[in-house]
Design a protein around this motif. Structure first.
Motif, PDB file in Angstrom:
ATOM      1  N   TYR A  95       0.843  -1.191   0.000  1.00 49.05           N
ATOM      2  CA  TYR A  95       0.000   0.000   0.000  1.00 49.05           C
ATOM      3  C   TYR A  95       0.886   1.252   0.000  1.00 49.05           C
ATOM      4  O   TYR A  95       2.060   1.199   0.382  1.00 49.05           O
ATOM      5  CB  TYR A  95      -0.900   0.011   1.230  1.00 49.05           C
ATOM      6  CG  TYR A  95      -1.822  -1.180   1.314  1.00 49.05           C
ATOM      7  CD1 TYR A  95      -3.035  -1.180   0.651  1.00 49.05           C
ATOM      8  CD2 TYR A  95      -1.455  -2.312   2.049  1.00 49.05           C
ATOM      9  CE1 TYR A  95      -3.885  -2.275   0.717  1.00 49.05           C
ATOM     10  CE2 TYR A  95      -2.292  -3.409   2.124  1.00 49.05           C
ATOM     11  CZ  TYR A  95      -3.508  -3.384   1.459  1.00 49.05           C
ATOM     12  OH  TYR A  95      -4.329  -4.484   1.519  1.00 49.05           O
ATOM     13  N   GLY A  96       0.303   2.334  -0.428  1.00 47.52           N
ATOM     14  CA  GLY A  96       1.056   3.587  -0.430  1.00 47.52           C
ATOM     15  C   GLY A  96       0.982   4.249  -1.783  1.00 47.52           C
ATOM     16  O   GLY A  96       0.329   3.751  -2.711  1.00 47.52           O
ATOM     17  N   PRO A 102      -6.044   3.398  -0.334  1.00 54.42           N
ATOM     18  CA  PRO A 102      -6.493   3.109   1.038  1.00 54.42           C
ATOM     19  C   PRO A 102      -7.827   2.368   1.147  1.00 54.42           C
ATOM     20  O   PRO A 102      -8.198   1.929   2.233  1.00 54.42           O
ATOM     21  CB  PRO A 102      -6.612   4.492   1.660  1.00 54.42           C
ATOM     22  CG  PRO A 102      -6.936   5.384   0.505  1.00 54.42           C
ATOM     23  CD  PRO A 102      -6.195   4.819  -0.669  1.00 54.42           C
ATOM     24  N   ARG A 133     -10.546  11.754   3.642  1.00 53.02           N
ATOM     25  CA  ARG A 133      -9.516  11.079   4.435  1.00 53.02           C
ATOM     26  C   ARG A 133     -10.030   9.955   5.328  1.00 53.02           C
ATOM     27  O   ARG A 133      -9.373   8.944   5.480  1.00 53.02           O
ATOM     28  CB  ARG A 133      -8.784  12.093   5.321  1.00 53.02           C
ATOM     29  CG  ARG A 133      -8.108  13.222   4.540  1.00 53.02           C
ATOM     30  CD  ARG A 133      -6.976  13.830   5.333  1.00 53.02           C
ATOM     31  NE  ARG A 133      -6.412  14.993   4.687  1.00 53.02           N
ATOM     32  CZ  ARG A 133      -5.540  14.964   3.684  1.00 53.02           C
ATOM     33  NH1 ARG A 133      -5.147  13.787   3.191  1.00 53.02           N
ATOM     34  NH2 ARG A 133      -5.072  16.072   3.155  1.00 53.02           N
ATOM     35  N   ALA A 157      -3.704   4.720   8.289  1.00 53.82           N
ATOM     36  CA  ALA A 157      -2.449   5.325   7.830  1.00 53.82           C
ATOM     37  C   ALA A 157      -1.349   4.289   7.691  1.00 53.82           C
ATOM     38  O   ALA A 157      -1.454   3.154   8.162  1.00 53.82           O
ATOM     39  CB  ALA A 157      -2.025   6.418   8.813  1.00 53.82           C
ATOM     40  N   TRP A 167       1.749   8.263   5.733  1.00 52.41           N
ATOM     41  CA  TRP A 167       0.902   8.389   4.557  1.00 52.41           C
ATOM     42  C   TRP A 167      -0.539   8.253   5.037  1.00 52.41           C
ATOM     43  O   TRP A 167      -0.900   7.265   5.678  1.00 52.41           O
ATOM     44  CB  TRP A 167       1.200   7.302   3.532  1.00 52.41           C
ATOM     45  CG  TRP A 167       2.550   7.403   2.875  1.00 52.41           C
ATOM     46  CD1 TRP A 167       3.610   6.558   3.022  1.00 52.41           C
ATOM     47  CD2 TRP A 167       2.972   8.408   1.960  1.00 52.41           C
ATOM     48  NE1 TRP A 167       4.676   6.982   2.279  1.00 52.41           N
ATOM     49  CE2 TRP A 167       4.310   8.116   1.599  1.00 52.41           C
ATOM     50  CE3 TRP A 167       2.369   9.537   1.397  1.00 52.41           C
ATOM     51  CZ2 TRP A 167       5.047   8.900   0.721  1.00 52.41           C
ATOM     52  CZ3 TRP A 167       3.104  10.322   0.524  1.00 52.41           C
ATOM     53  CH2 TRP A 167       4.421  10.001   0.187  1.00 52.41           C
ATOM     54  N   PRO A 169      -4.865   8.803   3.904  1.00 54.44           N
ATOM     55  CA  PRO A 169      -5.689   8.811   2.683  1.00 54.44           C
ATOM     56  C   PRO A 169      -5.945  10.207   2.135  1.00 54.44           C
ATOM     57  O   PRO A 169      -6.091  11.175   2.881  1.00 54.44           O
ATOM     58  CB  PRO A 169      -6.998   8.153   3.145  1.00 54.44           C
ATOM     59  CG  PRO A 169      -6.603   7.286   4.299  1.00 54.44           C
ATOM     60  CD  PRO A 169      -5.530   8.076   5.012  1.00 54.44           C
ATOM     61  N   TRP A 174      -2.831   8.796  -1.531  1.00 58.77           N
ATOM     62  CA  TRP A 174      -2.234   9.046  -0.224  1.00 58.77           C
ATOM     63  C   TRP A 174      -1.573  10.415  -0.180  1.00 58.77           C
ATOM     64  O   TRP A 174      -1.026  10.881  -1.182  1.00 58.77           O
ATOM     65  CB  TRP A 174      -1.180   7.981   0.099  1.00 58.77           C
ATOM     66  CG  TRP A 174      -1.697   6.575   0.080  1.00 58.77           C
ATOM     67  CD1 TRP A 174      -1.768   5.745  -0.996  1.00 58.77           C
ATOM     68  CD2 TRP A 174      -2.227   5.849   1.198  1.00 58.77           C
ATOM     69  NE1 TRP A 174      -2.301   4.534  -0.636  1.00 58.77           N
ATOM     70  CE2 TRP A 174      -2.589   4.563   0.719  1.00 58.77           C
ATOM     71  CE3 TRP A 174      -2.418   6.142   2.552  1.00 58.77           C
ATOM     72  CZ2 TRP A 174      -3.132   3.584   1.535  1.00 58.77           C
ATOM     73  CZ3 TRP A 174      -2.957   5.161   3.366  1.00 58.77           C
ATOM     74  CH2 TRP A 174      -3.316   3.902   2.868  1.00 58.77           C
TER      75      TRP A 174
END
Length: 359
Positions: A95-96, A102, A133, A157, A167, A169, A174
């Motif tokens: 992820y990232g 996210p 977010r 996160a 990081w 959302p 991100w």
């Protein structure tokens, strides 16, 4: 340039005959907008419930953090929400910004919250998607009887492997931020200032709430980190904050205090914001000056006008305000008259009569 205003600690109420200083009036007003202990205890209990659920869902290597007004010690009544986050392990970088978004992690968090807490909160609703977010949790059960609901903003996160911070959302992608450091900075400022920081921020947040929120709560707090560093009282603290905010916002948006994210955005035009802050600052300065000169009724009236909330700080009766305005006008006229002394009048020389011609 703003007129210098003396410190307010020892200002006496000369003409009013009242024993309550403007600081005492402000203290009473501040206590009307702060959250009571029962509300805080219940809000923290719910926050801890969610944190435990998230920790269980994402495993022993995850961690939770708290953010927002309750964590920062500046919550206002009515209390309507809590803020927390969970940092999810991401050792393989799945992820990232260079991996998946996210949404999957947010869905896991939402499902875990629904399963764990639906029994205690039958009207619980959890929303994912379409939000910038957070996973939004509606408990359907307020902690304050005067509002309809109580909610939580839950951030999923990741640790940022390219530097400090997290990081978090940003819709389907991100953004980099550091909410953990933000909370640490605010708590340190509160302790260093003997909690003048927290009390002053609470008053400034209420001022903003009563004036169409010209800047967000986090911007108020960030500007306070550099201007509310001393153990001053809240009148001097608010004045110091306005002076600093006007000077800083006159040429830039407020930088992220953690130096991780971009500048804190403002909802409108920066020049218009500075003008609004300057007008508010002048009202506050008037209140302080009126009290210094012994016009307590005018001082309270100016402070009430500054906050624009009769429930928080009721203004004096119109009759009393008018009477003291007339008294002040008479005093100013008398002071001007007393300054005109013999020494101030134009001087003339004694002249010896002379003829304009010689015999």
């Amino acid at each position: 340039m703003h007129q210098s205003i003396p410190a307010t600690n020892e200002i006496a109420l000369v003409r009013s005959g009242s024993k309550r200083t403007l600081l005492q009036v402000l203290k009473d007003a501040r206590e009307r907008i702060q959250v009571n202990d029962d509300e805080l205890d219940e809000a923290r209990r719910r926050r801890d419930l969610l944190a435990g659920t998230l920790k269980s869902e994402f495993g022993a290597d995850s961690r939770t953090y708290v953010n927002g007004s309750i964590a920062h010690g500046d919550a206002l009544t009515p209390l309507t929400d809590i803020d927390l986050g969970v940092v999810v392990p991401n050792s393989d970088g799945s992820y990232g910004p260079y991996g998946r978004g996210p949404a999957e992690l947010q869905e896991r968090a939402a499902a875990a919250i629904r399963t764990a807490h639906k029994e205690e909160f039958p009207n619980l609703r959890v929303f994912v998607g379409g939000r910038k977010r957070s996973v939004y949790v509606s408990f359907g059960d307020p902690v304050d009887p005067n509002v309809a609901d109580f909610s939580a903003d839950v951030i999923v996160a990741l640790d940022c492997w390219t530097g400090s911070g997290l990081w978090i959302p940003h819709y389907d992608n991100w953004d980099r931020s550091d909410p953990e450091s933000h909370t640490g900075l605010v708590r340190d400022a509160a302790k260093r200032s003997e909690y003048n920081y927290s009390r002053t921020v609470r008053l400034l947040k209420h001022w903003a709430r009563r004036h169409s929120k010209p800047l967000c709560s986090w911007n108020i707090k960030a500007l306070g980190l550099d201007s509310l560093t001393d153990s001053m009282n809240q009148l001097d603290g608010m004045l110091a904050w306005f002076d600093y905010a006007i000077g800083d916002l006159s040429w830039r948006e407020t930088p992220d205090p953690a130096d991780v994210a971009g500048a804190i955005s403002i909802p409108g035009d920066r020049a218009e914001l500075v003008t609004k802050l300057s007008k508010a600052r002048d009202k506050l300065a008037d209140a302080i000056s009126f009290e210094k000169d012994g016009y307590h009724v005018l001082a309270v009236e100016a402070l009430a006008s500054f906050f624009n909330d009769k429930d928080m700080l009721p203004p004096p009766e119109t009759k009393a305000v008018t009477a003291q305005q007339l008294q002040r006008t008479a005093d100013m006229r008398a002071a001007r008259t007393s300054r005109v002394t013999v020494g101030d009048r134009p001087q003339t020389r004694n002249r010896t009569p002379t003829r304009s011609w010689a015999p």
